[in-house]
Write an enzyme that holds these catalytic residues in place. Structure first.
Site, PDB file in Angstrom:
ATOM      1  N   HIS A  51      46.343  24.838  41.961  1.00 20.43           N
ATOM      2  CA  HIS A  51      46.552  24.682  43.397  1.00 20.43           C
ATOM      3  C   HIS A  51      45.774  23.481  43.917  1.00 20.43           C
ATOM      4  O   HIS A  51      45.110  22.759  43.167  1.00 20.43           O
ATOM      5  CB  HIS A  51      46.216  25.968  44.150  1.00 20.43           C
ATOM      6  CG  HIS A  51      44.804  26.439  43.956  1.00 20.43           C
ATOM      7  ND1 HIS A  51      43.708  25.721  44.383  1.00 20.43           N
ATOM      8  CD2 HIS A  51      44.315  27.551  43.367  1.00 20.43           C
ATOM      9  CE1 HIS A  51      42.616  26.385  44.077  1.00 20.43           C
ATOM     10  NE2 HIS A  51      42.952  27.486  43.453  1.00 20.43           N
ATOM     11  N   HIS A  78      42.053  22.868  42.974  1.00 20.33           N
ATOM     12  CA  HIS A  78      41.867  22.296  41.635  1.00 20.33           C
ATOM     13  C   HIS A  78      42.166  20.793  41.670  1.00 20.33           C
ATOM     14  O   HIS A  78      41.464  19.993  41.069  1.00 20.33           O
ATOM     15  CB  HIS A  78      42.817  22.948  40.632  1.00 20.33           C
ATOM     16  CG  HIS A  78      42.673  24.434  40.523  1.00 20.33           C
ATOM     17  ND1 HIS A  78      43.746  25.276  40.552  1.00 20.33           N
ATOM     18  CD2 HIS A  78      41.588  25.228  40.392  1.00 20.33           C
ATOM     19  CE1 HIS A  78      43.331  26.535  40.430  1.00 20.33           C
ATOM     20  NE2 HIS A  78      42.017  26.528  40.343  1.00 20.33           N
ATOM     21  N   CYS A  99      32.808  41.793  40.792  1.00 22.27           N
ATOM     22  CA  CYS A  99      34.047  41.349  41.426  1.00 22.27           C
ATOM     23  C   CYS A  99      34.890  40.642  40.377  1.00 22.27           C
ATOM     24  O   CYS A  99      34.479  39.608  39.838  1.00 22.27           O
ATOM     25  CB  CYS A  99      33.773  40.419  42.605  1.00 22.27           C
ATOM     26  SG  CYS A  99      35.291  39.655  43.209  1.00 22.27           S
ATOM     27  N   CYS A 118      35.888  36.987  41.218  1.00 25.86           N
ATOM     28  CA  CYS A 118      34.837  35.987  40.950  1.00 25.86           C
ATOM     29  C   CYS A 118      34.453  35.982  39.476  1.00 25.86           C
ATOM     30  O   CYS A 118      33.838  35.048  39.011  1.00 25.86           O
ATOM     31  CB  CYS A 118      33.551  36.297  41.707  1.00 25.86           C
ATOM     32  SG  CYS A 118      33.670  36.321  43.484  1.00 25.86           S
ATOM     33  N   CYS A 148      33.857  41.727  48.734  1.00 24.77           N
ATOM     34  CA  CYS A 148      33.540  40.350  48.351  1.00 24.77           C
ATOM     35  C   CYS A 148      34.204  39.425  49.374  1.00 24.77           C
ATOM     36  O   CYS A 148      35.415  39.511  49.589  1.00 24.77           O
ATOM     37  CB  CYS A 148      34.090  40.063  46.953  1.00 24.77           C
ATOM     38  SG  CYS A 148      34.246  38.301  46.628  1.00 24.77           S
ATOM     39  N   HIS A 165      37.170  37.323  48.001  1.00 24.62           N
ATOM     40  CA  HIS A 165      38.401  37.953  47.518  1.00 24.62           C
ATOM     41  C   HIS A 165      38.841  39.161  48.348  1.00 24.62           C
ATOM     42  O   HIS A 165      39.834  39.800  48.006  1.00 24.62           O
ATOM     43  CB  HIS A 165      38.246  38.333  46.034  1.00 24.62           C
ATOM     44  CG  HIS A 165      38.071  37.122  45.160  1.00 24.62           C
ATOM     45  ND1 HIS A 165      36.831  36.624  44.808  1.00 24.62           N
ATOM     46  CD2 HIS A 165      38.980  36.274  44.633  1.00 24.62           C
ATOM     47  CE1 HIS A 165      37.003  35.540  44.082  1.00 24.62           C
ATOM     48  NE2 HIS A 165      38.285  35.296  43.962  1.00 24.62           N
ATOM     49  N   LYS A 175      41.403  30.127  54.665  1.00 26.03           N
ATOM     50  CA  LYS A 175      41.627  30.043  53.228  1.00 26.03           C
ATOM     51  C   LYS A 175      43.133  30.094  52.980  1.00 26.03           C
ATOM     52  O   LYS A 175      43.841  30.806  53.672  1.00 26.03           O
ATOM     53  CB  LYS A 175      40.990  31.277  52.589  1.00 26.03           C
ATOM     54  CG  LYS A 175      40.073  30.954  51.454  1.00 26.03           C
ATOM     55  CD  LYS A 175      39.511  32.215  50.864  1.00 26.03           C
ATOM     56  CE  LYS A 175      40.080  32.339  49.467  1.00 26.03           C
ATOM     57  NZ  LYS A 175      39.286  33.146  48.578  1.00 26.03           N
ATOM     58  N   LYS A 196      48.915  33.389  50.008  1.00 26.77           N
ATOM     59  CA  LYS A 196      50.366  33.648  50.100  1.00 26.77           C
ATOM     60  C   LYS A 196      50.645  34.563  51.279  1.00 26.77           C
ATOM     61  O   LYS A 196      51.638  34.391  51.980  1.00 26.77           O
ATOM     62  CB  LYS A 196      50.860  34.290  48.799  1.00 26.77           C
ATOM     63  CG  LYS A 196      50.899  33.277  47.676  1.00 26.77           C
ATOM     64  CD  LYS A 196      51.696  33.793  46.491  1.00 26.77           C
ATOM     65  CE  LYS A 196      51.479  32.885  45.301  1.00 26.77           C
ATOM     66  NZ  LYS A 196      50.805  33.523  44.181  1.00 26.77           N
TER      67      LYS A 196
END
Ligand code: MSP
Length: 474
Positions: A19, A22, A127, A130, A144, A147, A300, A303
């Protein structure tokens, strides 16, 4: 000064397609690598994929695939994207490479023999997103924050790595900048952790029943190693390091000059990884360079929120070099960067289609009759700032020169001057060509193909449309 320069990027988990985050890290590294090369350095630039662990095991199972098959697929997507984005990496490592796996086992054995890995009980909040143990303090409403999931309570027999012992030494190395964490606020964050709650020994193994998709501990086959231990060692194994040779040296490239990471993986890179290196008697990376996150419309990307901006879409819309430019100019390096498609289109049209594109076209057109030739390549604008990782500042500087040059054409009314005063026009054209040459050299680490094309345009005096306008969203 050594002529070698080693820059590392995090190896990316293969639990999903690449994504924009990266792509951001990797483009930043590529710009640095190209810049260091242009200084005459011999550069090693590492990239790769992190393929073991629970997260990938679970994802593959959901898709009814074998973990290796799934990892192969996603690793392929990363390679494809790096090729597309013109990432000039030196090697691509996968943690499932057999050489890497062997080296990890040798290191684990060495640490175990030394007594810095020992068997114990580990209790903590894990988690999976992570792939890290979290403390109560890390949680927001019991979840978390990265996430939005409650961590699992894990209580198991495990092997632990001694971390407590190294906190003092780490503080010294961070404060003296022998292990330089930058920007400074990230160094402060780690220092306050080390001086405050301190470090506790960390579990480096999982039960091989629960996490079979991992590297087995050489001294106990009921356990696989924790993904981060496996992952960190990529920075050494990619250089061809053979720990069994025990030459006391990894390679001429170690220690890394720059280890580039996102802020979410700072803590592990500034505690577990240096602890492993200290236990192995190896030097720490010289600089840990930390960047912020890319957000979409202030949030963030996810989807569920439907705010995901895909790299492939950007490349399709804007082209490769413009995508690289848009990523690096979108905000201050080190801070979170908020992007929206509307703003990217605006910036593309303003900076590339209009400012730079027009400048080149006007110069070519006005020089048709003047025929002023390009002088020697000009030294670039203030690229020294790249040593301080001020990518956005460098780009702003380059665009100041683009703007100044366009202004010069306006102010001198160059299109009239070419008719009324050829000598005067030639003088102005010389300055413009010098500027454009400076712009081109400075741009080349950021937009390598564009730089080549501008050089070609200048040589042949034939215009090309480098950046066609992109229509606004409806
Ligand atoms: N596998 C580990 C790293 C091991 S390194 C020895 C990992 N992988 S990851 O795929 O989850 O993320 C890798 C990198 O991508 C991190 O540097 C992370 O900060 C970065 N990014 C992930 N999402 C991001 C954004 N939205 N924006 C910018 N970078 C982000 O962690």
């Amino acid at each position: 000064m050594s002529n070698k320069f080693y820059i590392t990027t995090p190896i990316y988990y293969v639990n999903g397609s690449p994504h924009i985050g990266h792509a951001y890290t990797t483009v930043v590294a590529d710009v640095l690598a190209r810049y260091q090369k242009s200084l005459g350095k011999e550069v090693f630039f590492s990239v790769g994929t992190d393929e073991h662990g629970l997260k990938i095991q679970q994802k593959a199972a959901e898709l009814n695939k074998k973990p290796q098959e799934f990892a192969d697929e996603i690793a392929g997507q990363f390679k494809e994207l790096w090729d597309k984005l013109n990432i000039n990496y030196s090697a691509f490592i996968r943690t499932t490479d057999s050489k890497h796996k062997e080296a990890v086992q040798q290191v684990l054995q060495r640490l175990y023999d030394k007594g810095v890995i020992y068997k114990g009980q580990y209790e903590g909040l894990y988690c999976v997103g992570c792939e890290q143990f979290l403390s109560e303090k890390d949680l927001v409403n019991g979840k978390c924050p990265d996430h939005s999931k409650e961590p699992e309570i894990v209580k198991e027999e495990a092997y632990l790595l001694k971390l407590k012992d190294v906190a003092g030494e780490l503080i010294k190395k961070i404060e003296s900048q022998e292990f330089h964490i930058t920007p400074q606020r990230y160094a402060n964050e780690i220092l306050s952790l080390l001086k405050g709650e301190g470090l506790r020994d960390v579990s480096i193994s999982r039960s091989s029943r629960k996490v079979p998709w991992g590297i087995t501990l050489p001294f106990d086959s009921d356990h696989t190693t924790y993904v981060w231990v496996d992952a960190f060692l990529n920075y050494l194994t990619i250089l061809g390091w053979d720990p069994s040779a025990d030459s006391g040296q990894v390679s001429e490239f170690w220690p890394a000059d720059v280890s580039l990471i996102g802020k979410d993986i700072l803590r592990v890179h500034a505690t577990i990884w240096p602890a492993i290196l200290l236990h192995l008697g190896l030097p720490l990376p010289k600089k840990l360079v930390v960047h912020g996150h890319i957000l979409s419309g202030g949030q963030k990307m996810s989807k569920t929120l439907g705010n995901v901006i895909s790299v492939n879409d950007l490349i399709e819309k804007f082209g490769v070099d413009a995508t690289r430019y848009l990523l690096l100019s979108a905000g201050k390096f080190g801070q979170d960067i908020d992007i929206t498609m509307e703003r990217l289109i605006e910036k593309y049209n303003a900076d590339l289609a209009n400012n730079l594109g027009n400048l080149i076209n006007r110069i070519v057109k006005l020089n048709e009759n003047l025929k002023v030739s390009v002088k020697e390549k000009e030294p670039s604008v203030d690229l020294d700032k790249l040593e301080g990782f001020k990518f956005d500042d460098v780009l702003i500087k380059i665009w100041q020169l683009v703007n100044d040059s366009n202004k010069k054409i306006e102010e001198t009314k160059l299109w009239e001057l070419v008719k009324s005063d050829e000598d005067g026009a030639k003088e102005v054209m010389e300055i413009l060509l010098q500027n454009l040459s400076k712009i081109t050299v400075s741009l080349s680490p950021f937009m390598p193909e564009t730089a080549k094309r501008i050089e070609e345009i200048l040589k042949t005096n034939k215009s090309q449309i480098l950046f066609p306008r992109v229509e606004k969203l409806d």
